[in-house]
Design a protein around this motif. Structure first.
Motif, PDB file in Angstrom:
ATOM      1  N   HIS A  74       6.193   1.853   9.293  1.00 23.01           N
ATOM      2  CA  HIS A  74       5.290   0.715   9.235  1.00 23.01           C
ATOM      3  C   HIS A  74       4.623   0.718   7.864  1.00 23.01           C
ATOM      4  O   HIS A  74       4.250   1.785   7.356  1.00 23.01           O
ATOM      5  CB  HIS A  74       4.236   0.791  10.339  1.00 23.01           C
ATOM      6  CG  HIS A  74       4.776   0.486  11.692  1.00 23.01           C
ATOM      7  ND1 HIS A  74       4.743  -0.765  12.258  1.00 23.01           N
ATOM      8  CD2 HIS A  74       5.390   1.289  12.606  1.00 23.01           C
ATOM      9  CE1 HIS A  74       5.291  -0.734  13.453  1.00 23.01           C
ATOM     10  NE2 HIS A  74       5.700   0.526  13.695  1.00 23.01           N
ATOM     11  N   ARG A 107      -0.194 -10.445   6.318  1.00 22.69           N
ATOM     12  CA  ARG A 107      -0.640  -9.046   6.417  1.00 22.69           C
ATOM     13  C   ARG A 107      -0.382  -8.486   7.811  1.00 22.69           C
ATOM     14  O   ARG A 107       0.153  -7.375   7.969  1.00 22.69           O
ATOM     15  CB  ARG A 107      -2.130  -8.960   6.071  1.00 22.69           C
ATOM     16  CG  ARG A 107      -2.676  -7.529   6.059  1.00 22.69           C
ATOM     17  CD  ARG A 107      -4.184  -7.534   5.970  1.00 22.69           C
ATOM     18  NE  ARG A 107      -4.797  -8.128   7.173  1.00 22.69           N
ATOM     19  CZ  ARG A 107      -4.954  -7.497   8.328  1.00 22.69           C
ATOM     20  NH1 ARG A 107      -4.533  -6.239   8.482  1.00 22.69           N
ATOM     21  NH2 ARG A 107      -5.545  -8.096   9.354  1.00 22.69           N
ATOM     22  N   LYS A 108      -0.728  -9.259   8.847  1.00 22.90           N
ATOM     23  CA  LYS A 108      -0.556  -8.783  10.221  1.00 22.90           C
ATOM     24  C   LYS A 108       0.916  -8.647  10.586  1.00 22.90           C
ATOM     25  O   LYS A 108       1.305  -7.723  11.321  1.00 22.90           O
ATOM     26  CB  LYS A 108      -1.251  -9.737  11.183  1.00 22.90           C
ATOM     27  CG  LYS A 108      -2.778  -9.702  11.075  1.00 22.90           C
ATOM     28  CD  LYS A 108      -3.403 -10.713  12.024  1.00 22.90           C
ATOM     29  CE  LYS A 108      -4.938 -10.704  11.905  1.00 22.90           C
ATOM     30  NZ  LYS A 108      -5.566 -11.729  12.790  1.00 22.90           N
ATOM     31  N   LYS A 156      -8.042  -3.335  -2.242  1.00 21.69           N
ATOM     32  CA  LYS A 156      -7.576  -1.954  -2.261  1.00 21.69           C
ATOM     33  C   LYS A 156      -8.766  -0.988  -2.269  1.00 21.69           C
ATOM     34  O   LYS A 156      -8.777   0.041  -1.586  1.00 21.69           O
ATOM     35  CB  LYS A 156      -6.684  -1.716  -3.479  1.00 21.69           C
ATOM     36  CG  LYS A 156      -5.291  -2.303  -3.348  1.00 21.69           C
ATOM     37  CD  LYS A 156      -4.441  -1.951  -4.542  1.00 21.69           C
ATOM     38  CE  LYS A 156      -3.000  -2.347  -4.320  1.00 21.69           C
ATOM     39  NZ  LYS A 156      -2.355  -1.508  -3.291  1.00 21.69           N
ATOM     40  N   ASP A 196       0.834  -1.208   0.000  1.00 24.81           N
ATOM     41  CA  ASP A 196       0.000   0.000   0.000  1.00 24.81           C
ATOM     42  C   ASP A 196       0.870   1.260   0.000  1.00 24.81           C
ATOM     43  O   ASP A 196       1.826   1.372   0.786  1.00 24.81           O
ATOM     44  CB  ASP A 196      -0.912   0.018   1.227  1.00 24.81           C
ATOM     45  CG  ASP A 196      -1.894  -1.147   1.225  1.00 24.81           C
ATOM     46  OD1 ASP A 196      -2.247  -1.604   0.121  1.00 24.81           O
ATOM     47  OD2 ASP A 196      -2.277  -1.613   2.326  1.00 24.81           O
ATOM     48  N   GLU A 209       2.183  -5.472   9.077  1.00 19.91           N
ATOM     49  CA  GLU A 209       1.580  -4.309   9.736  1.00 19.91           C
ATOM     50  C   GLU A 209       2.243  -4.023  11.074  1.00 19.91           C
ATOM     51  O   GLU A 209       2.434  -2.858  11.461  1.00 19.91           O
ATOM     52  CB  GLU A 209       0.081  -4.556   9.932  1.00 19.91           C
ATOM     53  CG  GLU A 209      -0.659  -3.398  10.577  1.00 19.91           C
ATOM     54  CD  GLU A 209      -2.121  -3.723  10.823  1.00 19.91           C
ATOM     55  OE1 GLU A 209      -2.919  -2.780  10.993  1.00 19.91           O
ATOM     56  OE2 GLU A 209      -2.471  -4.921  10.848  1.00 19.91           O
ATOM     57  N   ARG A 225      -7.830  -0.924   1.639  1.00 20.70           N
ATOM     58  CA  ARG A 225      -6.435  -1.402   1.738  1.00 20.70           C
ATOM     59  C   ARG A 225      -6.188  -2.129   3.086  1.00 20.70           C
ATOM     60  O   ARG A 225      -7.051  -2.188   3.950  1.00 20.70           O
ATOM     61  CB  ARG A 225      -5.417  -0.292   1.539  1.00 20.70           C
ATOM     62  CG  ARG A 225      -5.594   0.492   0.228  1.00 20.70           C
ATOM     63  CD  ARG A 225      -4.583   1.606   0.085  1.00 20.70           C
ATOM     64  NE  ARG A 225      -4.914   2.453  -1.054  1.00 20.70           N
ATOM     65  CZ  ARG A 225      -4.491   2.231  -2.310  1.00 20.70           C
ATOM     66  NH1 ARG A 225      -3.695   1.215  -2.548  1.00 20.70           N
ATOM     67  NH2 ARG A 225      -4.816   3.059  -3.273  1.00 20.70           N
ATOM     68  N   ASN A 226      -5.002  -2.694   3.230  1.00 18.50           N
ATOM     69  CA  ASN A 226      -4.586  -3.419   4.436  1.00 18.50           C
ATOM     70  C   ASN A 226      -5.628  -4.470   4.817  1.00 18.50           C
ATOM     71  O   ASN A 226      -6.055  -4.563   5.973  1.00 18.50           O
ATOM     72  CB  ASN A 226      -4.330  -2.465   5.599  1.00 18.50           C
ATOM     73  CG  ASN A 226      -3.666  -3.201   6.784  1.00 18.50           C
ATOM     74  OD1 ASN A 226      -2.991  -4.226   6.595  1.00 18.50           O
ATOM     75  ND2 ASN A 226      -3.873  -2.687   7.997  1.00 18.50           N
ATOM     76  N   GLN A 227      -6.043  -5.262   3.816  1.00 21.55           N
ATOM     77  CA  GLN A 227      -6.995  -6.321   4.077  1.00 21.55           C
ATOM     78  C   GLN A 227      -6.846  -7.428   3.046  1.00 21.55           C
ATOM     79  O   GLN A 227      -6.136  -7.274   2.061  1.00 21.55           O
ATOM     80  CB  GLN A 227      -8.420  -5.779   4.074  1.00 21.55           C
ATOM     81  CG  GLN A 227      -8.840  -5.134   2.786  1.00 21.55           C
ATOM     82  CD  GLN A 227     -10.256  -4.576   2.875  1.00 21.55           C
ATOM     83  OE1 GLN A 227     -11.221  -5.294   2.604  1.00 21.55           O
ATOM     84  NE2 GLN A 227     -10.374  -3.308   3.291  1.00 21.55           N
ATOM     85  N   THR A 262       1.746  -1.435   5.130  1.00 19.69           N
ATOM     86  CA  THR A 262       0.629  -2.382   5.047  1.00 19.69           C
ATOM     87  C   THR A 262       0.550  -2.919   3.626  1.00 19.69           C
ATOM     88  O   THR A 262       1.128  -2.349   2.689  1.00 19.69           O
ATOM     89  CB  THR A 262      -0.696  -1.701   5.412  1.00 19.69           C
ATOM     90  OG1 THR A 262      -0.941  -0.619   4.493  1.00 19.69           O
ATOM     91  CG2 THR A 262      -0.680  -1.171   6.841  1.00 19.69           C
ATOM     92  N   THR A 263      -0.177  -4.009   3.505  1.00 21.00           N
ATOM     93  CA  THR A 263      -0.302  -4.636   2.193  1.00 21.00           C
ATOM     94  C   THR A 263      -1.733  -5.107   1.985  1.00 21.00           C
ATOM     95  O   THR A 263      -2.428  -5.484   2.949  1.00 21.00           O
ATOM     96  CB  THR A 263       0.664  -5.817   2.042  1.00 21.00           C
ATOM     97  OG1 THR A 263       0.547  -6.341   0.732  1.00 21.00           O
ATOM     98  CG2 THR A 263       0.359  -6.911   3.041  1.00 21.00           C
ATOM     99  N   SER A 264      -2.163  -5.069   0.748  1.00 21.50           N
ATOM    100  CA  SER A 264      -3.463  -5.613   0.358  1.00 21.50           C
ATOM    101  C   SER A 264      -3.223  -6.939  -0.351  1.00 21.50           C
ATOM    102  O   SER A 264      -2.269  -7.071  -1.142  1.00 21.50           O
ATOM    103  CB  SER A 264      -4.195  -4.640  -0.561  1.00 21.50           C
ATOM    104  OG  SER A 264      -4.384  -3.390   0.070  1.00 21.50           O
TER     105      SER A 264
END
Length: 482
Positions: free
Chosen positions: A442, A425-426, A473, A362, A429, A477-479, A444-446
């Motif tokens: 930090h 993902r976690k 996205k 992200d 994060e 995002r971040n999910q 995050t990624t989708s």
């Protein structure tokens, strides 16, 4: 051929036999003394014992000093051996006369046993030096034969003739025995010289060379082979080294090119073989095995090999470069496409599940613009490491392009795939990424997830996982989106 050196070796061989000669003289001398003790006058018996002890001491002194001899002094030492043998022959010849003069006629047959055994047995121990055996045998047997001829009866004359005939036969036998011994020494020296010459010729070669006989027994090993394998030739000569170092040696004859050479006369080459060093290390080799033929029969094989460990490492590095992404160490897009086609075909053939995870960082452009491309590269490496630590050995992670990553998960249902995606993902994060000595960020990624079904193509599978990623996205995002 250096015949002086050969004569010196014969001298040394004769010296090695002296302990046996001394022991035999003591043993038979003791038996003879016991037999003559009650019949021979003491003054004669004690005189003979003194002479026997003197001859033993002479031989003992010779045994203690003969190793001082050199090639140049060999003739002098040969004379020492001949003189001691001649003196010993006289001593034992006197036994025959003492037995004839004083021992009862019923026991005189023992004389034949004593002198005959000494004469025959000395062929093995006294013939290494020319004239040494004759110097012992002639005086020993000549005294009794002269005594027999001086008698007036036919029986004694017959015994004298038999002794002379016995002397001639033994003389011929001793000459033949010495010639055989000399030929063995000459043959051994020729072989040693040939091996030394071969070793000198092959010492500068970059390949290891082994020569084995028709039974796989090691006969020659050059310096490079010793260096590569860690064995010294003297440690393992005349052993089945091939059986010790060649990993194919325990297989069938038709699977080992070395066995094909010395058993079936076939020449073969391999660029993918392995040997084992003395320390147990297994290493790759380039190997050629060719038969050695004598009179149209295979008598062994010559093995030429080279350690190709360095070459194999370079080939692996080149192969890795062709398959992997240089920055992250994950597989590249080209190797991913090939693997996905193979894994999808296998999953559909055996009705197994196959899942894909597509990850996209992200706001990666913002990281590059704010902190620079080096920080962006560090972030991509961090994502790659997290992926590597999270997946199984059978999974296939790749850098799909830019900040996108994709993972092939063979035999994985969608629930397990989503579980893995959430874990990755976690982790990203929650773990800070150092972009300088004093600053961390930090990220995050989708992640999009898709699981295959029967009849689906690779193109459709990639379209669907990309669509799932876009959905993640679009939804904030971040999910993870399935």
């Amino acid at each position: 051929m250096d015949y002086k050196a050969i004569e010196h070796e014969q001298l040394l061989a004769a010296g090695e036999k002296l302990p046996i000669i001394i022991f035999i003289n003591i043993f038979i001398g003791a038996i003879t003394i016991m037999m003559m003790w009650s019949d021979v006058p003491y003054r004669y018996l004690l005189s003979w014992i003194a002479l026997l002890i003197s001859s033993l001491l002479l031989r003992l002194a010779l045994y203690l000093t003969y190793k001082r001899s050199t090639v140049e002094t060999t003739p002098v030492w040969n004379r020492y051996f001949i003189i001691t043998s001649f003196f010993s022959g006289i001593v034992w010849g006197m036994v025959g006369l003492l037995i004839e003069f004083y021992v009862a006629e019923a026991h005189q047959g023992f004389e034949v046993f004593i002198l005959g055994a000494m004469a025959v047995g000395s062929i093995v121990t006294a013939t290494y030096i020319r004239w040494n055996y004759l110097a012992f045998m002639i005086p020993m047997l000549l005294f009794p034969s002269i005594y027999y001829f001086l008698q007036i009866d036919v029986y004694h004359h017959f015994m004298g003739v038999m002794i002379l005939f016995f002397m001639v036969v033994l003389s011929i036998s001793s000459i033949n025995f010495r010639n055989i011994q000399a030929e063995r020494v000459i043959s051994f020296k020729k072989l040693s010289n040939s091996e030394q010459r071969l070793k000198e010729i092959t010492s500068s070669m970059g390949e290891g060379i082994l020569v084995i006989d028709k039974n796989g027994i090691l006969e020659f090993m050059n310096a490079e082979a010793e260096h590569i394998l860690g064995w010294n030739f003297d440690e393992i000569k005349n052993t089945d080294l091939h059986d010790l170092i060649h990993l194919h040696a325990h297989g069938a004859d038709n699977s080992c090119i070395v066995k094909k050479a010395y058993l079936h006369g076939e020449k073969n080459h391999s660029e993918d073989d392995h040997f084992k060093r003395k320390n147990g290390e297994i290493f790759p080799i380039s190997l050629t095995a060719a038969p050695i033929n004598d009179d149209h029969k295979t008598s062994g094989a010559v093995i030429i090999f080279r350690d190709i460990t360095e070459r194999k490492e370079i080939e692996k590095q080149l192969s890795d470069l062709a398959l992997t992404d240089r920055l992250t160490g994950l597989y590249n897009r080209g190797s991913f496409d090939e693997t996905l086609s193979y894994e999808l075909e296998r999953a559909q053939r055996y009705n197994r599940s196959l899942s894909l995870l597509m990850l996209d960082l992200d706001y990666f452009k913002k990281i590059n613009d704010t902190y620079g491309h080096q920080a962006g590269d560090d972030v991509l490496k961090k994502i790659a490491n997290v992926i590597k630590q999270s997946i199984r050995g059978s999974d296939y992670p790749a850098r799909f392009g830019g900040e996108e990553f994709i993972i092939i998960l063979p035999e994985t249902e969608n629930s397990k795939a989503v579980e893995l995606a959430q874990r990755i993902r976690k982790t990203l994060e929650n773990e800070p990424i150092a972009i300088s000595e004093n600053e961390t960020i930090h990220v995050t990624t989708s992640i999009g997830v898709v699981t295959s079904r029967q009849g689906i193509t690779t193109q459709t599978l990639l379209y669907l996982v990309d669509k799932a990623l876009y959905k993640a996205k679009r939804n904030g995002r971040n999910q993870v989106s399935l």
